[in-house]
Design a protein around this motif. Structure first.
Motif, PDB file in Angstrom:
ATOM      1  N   ALA A 254       0.905  -1.006   0.048  1.00  0.00           N
ATOM      2  CA  ALA A 254       0.022   0.098  -0.265  1.00  0.00           C
ATOM      3  C   ALA A 254       0.610   1.546   0.127  1.00  0.00           C
ATOM      4  CB  ALA A 254      -1.229   0.258   1.343  1.00  0.00           C
ATOM      5  N   ASP A 255       1.821   1.503   1.011  1.00  0.00           N
ATOM      6  CA  ASP A 255       3.686   2.553   0.404  1.00  0.00           C
ATOM      7  C   ASP A 255       3.821   2.598  -0.495  1.00  0.00           C
ATOM      8  OD1 ASP A 255       4.989   4.183   1.817  1.00  0.00           O
ATOM      9  OD2 ASP A 255       5.895   2.849   1.372  1.00  0.00           O
ATOM     10  N   ALA A 256       4.107   1.548  -1.717  1.00  0.00           N
ATOM     11  CA  ALA A 256       3.915   2.087  -2.819  1.00  0.00           C
ATOM     12  C   ALA A 256       3.763   2.136  -3.549  1.00  0.00           C
ATOM     13  CB  ALA A 256       5.075   0.441  -3.414  1.00  0.00           C
ATOM     14  N   ARG A 257       2.057   1.753  -3.124  1.00  0.00           N
ATOM     15  CA  ARG A 257       1.450   2.715  -4.521  1.00  0.00           C
ATOM     16  C   ARG A 257       0.517   3.519  -3.910  1.00  0.00           C
ATOM     17  NH1 ARG A 257      -2.321  -1.225  -6.922  1.00  0.00           N
ATOM     18  NH2 ARG A 257      -3.979  -0.294  -6.613  1.00  0.00           N
ATOM     19  N   SER A 258       0.824   4.311  -3.066  1.00  0.00           N
ATOM     20  CA  SER A 258       0.283   5.409  -2.313  1.00  0.00           C
ATOM     21  C   SER A 258       1.545   6.593  -3.011  1.00  0.00           C
ATOM     22  CB  SER A 258       0.712   5.936  -0.969  1.00  0.00           C
ATOM     23  OG  SER A 258       0.337   6.798  -0.138  1.00  0.00           O
ATOM     24  N   GLN A 259       3.024   5.844  -2.929  1.00  0.00           N
ATOM     25  CA  GLN A 259       4.164   7.061  -3.184  1.00  0.00           C
ATOM     26  C   GLN A 259       3.563   6.926  -4.569  1.00  0.00           C
ATOM     27  OE1 GLN A 259       8.408   6.762  -1.606  1.00  0.00           O
ATOM     28  NE2 GLN A 259       7.218   5.117  -0.015  1.00  0.00           N
ATOM     29  N   ALA A 260       3.456   6.048  -4.984  1.00  0.00           N
ATOM     30  CA  ALA A 260       3.514   5.804  -6.762  1.00  0.00           C
ATOM     31  C   ALA A 260       2.549   6.868  -7.565  1.00  0.00           C
ATOM     32  CB  ALA A 260       3.671   4.472  -7.475  1.00  0.00           C
ATOM     33  N   LYS A 261       1.262   6.992  -7.066  1.00  0.00           N
ATOM     34  CA  LYS A 261       0.258   7.368  -7.298  1.00  0.00           C
ATOM     35  C   LYS A 261       0.578   8.978  -7.021  1.00  0.00           C
ATOM     36  CE  LYS A 261      -4.316   9.339  -5.835  1.00  0.00           C
ATOM     37  NZ  LYS A 261      -5.777   8.963  -5.108  1.00  0.00           N
ATOM     38  N   LYS A 262       1.067   9.785  -5.387  1.00  0.00           N
ATOM     39  CA  LYS A 262       2.207  10.993  -6.260  1.00  0.00           C
ATOM     40  C   LYS A 262       2.629  11.156  -6.740  1.00  0.00           C
ATOM     41  CE  LYS A 262       0.986  10.921  -0.292  1.00  0.00           C
ATOM     42  NZ  LYS A 262       1.739  11.801   0.305  1.00  0.00           N
ATOM     43  N   LEU A 263       3.800  10.263  -6.917  1.00  0.00           N
ATOM     44  CA  LEU A 263       4.515  10.479  -8.025  1.00  0.00           C
ATOM     45  C   LEU A 263       3.755  11.168  -9.456  1.00  0.00           C
ATOM     46  CD1 LEU A 263       7.168  11.326  -8.294  1.00  0.00           C
ATOM     47  CD2 LEU A 263       7.983   8.785  -8.859  1.00  0.00           C
ATOM     48  N   TYR A 264       3.251   9.934  -9.501  1.00  0.00           N
ATOM     49  CA  TYR A 264       2.783  10.063 -11.400  1.00  0.00           C
ATOM     50  C   TYR A 264       1.661  11.732 -10.915  1.00  0.00           C
ATOM     51  CZ  TYR A 264      -0.893   8.660 -15.003  1.00  0.00           C
ATOM     52  OH  TYR A 264      -1.065   8.767 -15.881  1.00  0.00           O
ATOM     53  N   GLN A 265       1.423  11.669  -9.927  1.00  0.00           N
ATOM     54  CA  GLN A 265       0.404  13.265 -10.497  1.00  0.00           C
ATOM     55  C   GLN A 265       1.445  13.765 -10.932  1.00  0.00           C
ATOM     56  OE1 GLN A 265      -1.918  12.568  -7.117  1.00  0.00           O
ATOM     57  NE2 GLN A 265      -3.845  11.926  -7.426  1.00  0.00           N
ATOM     58  N   LYS A 266       2.671  14.333  -9.894  1.00  0.00           N
ATOM     59  CA  LYS A 266       3.604  15.175  -9.653  1.00  0.00           C
ATOM     60  C   LYS A 266       4.168  14.950 -10.984  1.00  0.00           C
ATOM     61  CE  LYS A 266       7.737  16.733  -7.281  1.00  0.00           C
ATOM     62  NZ  LYS A 266       9.087  16.045  -6.529  1.00  0.00           N
ATOM     63  N   LEU A 267       4.678  14.572 -11.935  1.00  0.00           N
ATOM     64  CA  LEU A 267       5.305  14.289 -13.518  1.00  0.00           C
ATOM     65  C   LEU A 267       4.491  14.842 -14.549  1.00  0.00           C
ATOM     66  CD1 LEU A 267       6.765  10.992 -12.968  1.00  0.00           C
ATOM     67  CD2 LEU A 267       8.284  13.158 -12.106  1.00  0.00           C
ATOM     68  N   VAL A 268       2.766  14.196 -13.686  1.00  0.00           N
ATOM     69  CA  VAL A 268       1.911  14.372 -14.353  1.00  0.00           C
ATOM     70  C   VAL A 268       1.429  16.225 -14.931  1.00  0.00           C
ATOM     71  CG1 VAL A 268      -0.984  14.354 -15.730  1.00  0.00           C
ATOM     72  CG2 VAL A 268       0.530  12.317 -14.821  1.00  0.00           C
ATOM     73  N   HIS A 269       1.451  16.305 -13.937  1.00  0.00           N
ATOM     74  CA  HIS A 269       1.401  18.083 -13.588  1.00  0.00           C
ATOM     75  C   HIS A 269       2.123  18.980 -14.561  1.00  0.00           C
ATOM     76  CE1 HIS A 269      -2.577  18.887 -11.784  1.00  0.00           C
ATOM     77  NE2 HIS A 269      -2.151  17.139 -11.045  1.00  0.00           N
ATOM     78  N   ARG A 270       3.378  18.244 -14.055  1.00  0.00           N
ATOM     79  CA  ARG A 270       4.318  19.509 -14.640  1.00  0.00           C
ATOM     80  C   ARG A 270       4.535  18.986 -16.134  1.00  0.00           C
ATOM     81  NH1 ARG A 270      10.946  19.349 -11.521  1.00  0.00           N
ATOM     82  NH2 ARG A 270      11.809  21.307 -12.604  1.00  0.00           N
ATOM     83  N   ALA A 271       4.778  17.610 -16.055  1.00  0.00           N
ATOM     84  CA  ALA A 271       5.331  17.540 -17.607  1.00  0.00           C
ATOM     85  C   ALA A 271       4.856  18.219 -18.999  1.00  0.00           C
ATOM     86  CB  ALA A 271       5.071  16.185 -17.956  1.00  0.00           C
ATOM     87  N   PHE A 272       3.382  18.678 -18.009  1.00  0.00           N
ATOM     88  CA  PHE A 272       2.372  19.386 -19.573  1.00  0.00           C
ATOM     89  C   PHE A 272       2.878  21.132 -18.655  1.00  0.00           C
ATOM     90  CE2 PHE A 272       0.156  16.074 -20.414  1.00  0.00           C
ATOM     91  CZ  PHE A 272       0.639  16.327 -21.728  1.00  0.00           C
ATOM     92  N   ALA A 273       3.589  21.478 -17.187  1.00  0.00           N
ATOM     93  CA  ALA A 273       3.706  23.197 -17.355  1.00  0.00           C
ATOM     94  C   ALA A 273       5.324  23.292 -18.021  1.00  0.00           C
ATOM     95  CB  ALA A 273       4.158  22.584 -15.827  1.00  0.00           C
ATOM     96  N   THR A 274       6.236  22.159 -18.359  1.00  0.00           N
ATOM     97  CA  THR A 274       7.291  22.514 -18.906  1.00  0.00           C
ATOM     98  C   THR A 274       7.349  22.150 -20.122  1.00  0.00           C
ATOM     99  OG1 THR A 274       7.911  20.245 -18.411  1.00  0.00           O
ATOM    100  CG2 THR A 274       8.647  22.174 -17.146  1.00  0.00           C
ATOM    101  N   ALA A 275       6.085  22.056 -20.632  1.00  0.00           N
ATOM    102  CA  ALA A 275       5.741  21.266 -22.434  1.00  0.00           C
ATOM    103  C   ALA A 275       5.913  22.372 -23.106  1.00  0.00           C
ATOM    104  CB  ALA A 275       4.593  20.463 -23.012  1.00  0.00           C
ATOM    105  N   PRO A 276       6.475  22.622 -24.463  1.00  0.00           N
ATOM    106  CA  PRO A 276       6.715  22.814 -25.171  1.00  0.00           C
ATOM    107  C   PRO A 276       5.162  23.294 -25.982  1.00  0.00           C
ATOM    108  CG  PRO A 276       7.499  21.243 -26.302  1.00  0.00           C
ATOM    109  CD  PRO A 276       7.433  20.911 -25.233  1.00  0.00           C
ATOM    110  N   SER A 277       4.997  24.433 -26.108  1.00  0.00           N
ATOM    111  CA  SER A 277       3.599  24.890 -26.901  1.00  0.00           C
ATOM    112  C   SER A 277       3.645  25.223 -28.151  1.00  0.00           C
ATOM    113  CB  SER A 277       3.544  26.843 -26.592  1.00  0.00           C
ATOM    114  OG  SER A 277       4.600  27.655 -26.380  1.00  0.00           O
TER     115      SER A 277
END
Length: 277
Positions: A254-277
């Protein structure tokens, strides 16, 4: 910081074709590609002159696609044309497989050949893998991979395509490396480095170095009987792996899945914050 490391030996037109495909995917699929690398024999360190260019990438879909009831495919595949093979995984697929012990995404993150990559993305995801990768499950991945290659290409040891030897030899060397490094779960991707760090028998090291050299200069190594020293090494490492690493298939904690979820959300948000327009 954007990363790009491409050998000068790579033909410029081929690299341009790969870049164009990646650009087209971003536009046509509406995704961000924070990581695109070379996989296969060129990245592993035993290419032939006619080896394919195996570009693999991780893509991230925009948030609005995550909110749609119509799920998109978790892979993006492009046509195999000539020696060019360009395919990728959704970030969610990468997380799912990583937590199951699939080492492919780890190899992608450690590839020495990078077509385009965000350092923050690589460091975050590789750091997660380093902390949470289960070495027993990683070993199981390489054991199954190696056994399958051994069975398919040279079960009886006669008339073996010499190029195919590496596809069982690399998993065997990885399993040996894991045994020699009991505190680690992530072995080197680069095969010559892997061999040097797993303390192989001298005869085997000499045979492998000769095979790599021959493979680097000829398009066709032909078929010959499997060298006894290589057969013994592969079979011994597979047999040791069956007893050295725990055989289990527990789901991720459960801890690994929780950490994966948090990191996934972080990476998704940042990927589009830094993606070229």
């Amino acid at each position: 910081m954007t990363l790009r490391y491409i050998p000068t030996s790579f033909p410029n037109p081929t690299v341009a074709d790969i870049d164009a495909r990646l650009d087209d995917i971003c536009v046509n699929e509406g995704v961000s590609i924070p990581w695109a690398i070379e996989s296969g024999s060129r990245a592993w360190g035993f290419p032939s002159p006619d080896s394919d260019f195996d570009c693999r990438f991780v893509f991230v879909r925009p948030i609005e696609q995550h909110l749609s009831p119509w799920l998109r495919r978790d892979v993006i595949e492009t046509p195999l044309v000539g020696e060019l093979d360009v395919n990728g995984w959704d970030l969610a697929k990468a997380f799912h497989l990583l937590l199951k012990g699939n080492a492919v995404i780890i190899e992608w993150l450690r590839s020495p050949i990078i077509y385009r990559g965000e350092r923050w993305f690589r460091d975050e995801l590789l750091g997660f893998a380093t902390r949470l990768a289960d070495r027993d499950l990683i070993a199981k991945h390489y054991l199954h991979l190696g056994e399958r290659q051994r069975r398919v290409y040279f079960a009886d040891g006669t008339n073996v395509p010499q190029k195919k030897i590496f596809y069982a030899l690399r998993p065997a060397a990885t399993l040996r490396w894991l045994r020699h490094h009991p505190g680690a779960a992530i072995a080197p991707m680069h095969f010559p480095t892997l061999m040097s760090e797993c303390d192989p028998p001298a005869e085997l090291a000499s045979l492998v170095a000769e095979l790599i050299e021959r493979k680097s200069v000829t398009r066709e190594l032909g078929s010959e009987p499997l060298p006894a020293a290589i057969a013994a090494f592969i079979d011994n490492e597979f047999e040791l792996a069956r007893t050295s690493f725990a055989s289990r298939a527990e789901p991720a904690s459960a801890d690994a899945r929780s950490q994966a979820k948090k990191l996934y959300q972080k990476l998704v948000h940042r990927a589009f914050a830094t993606a070229p327009s």
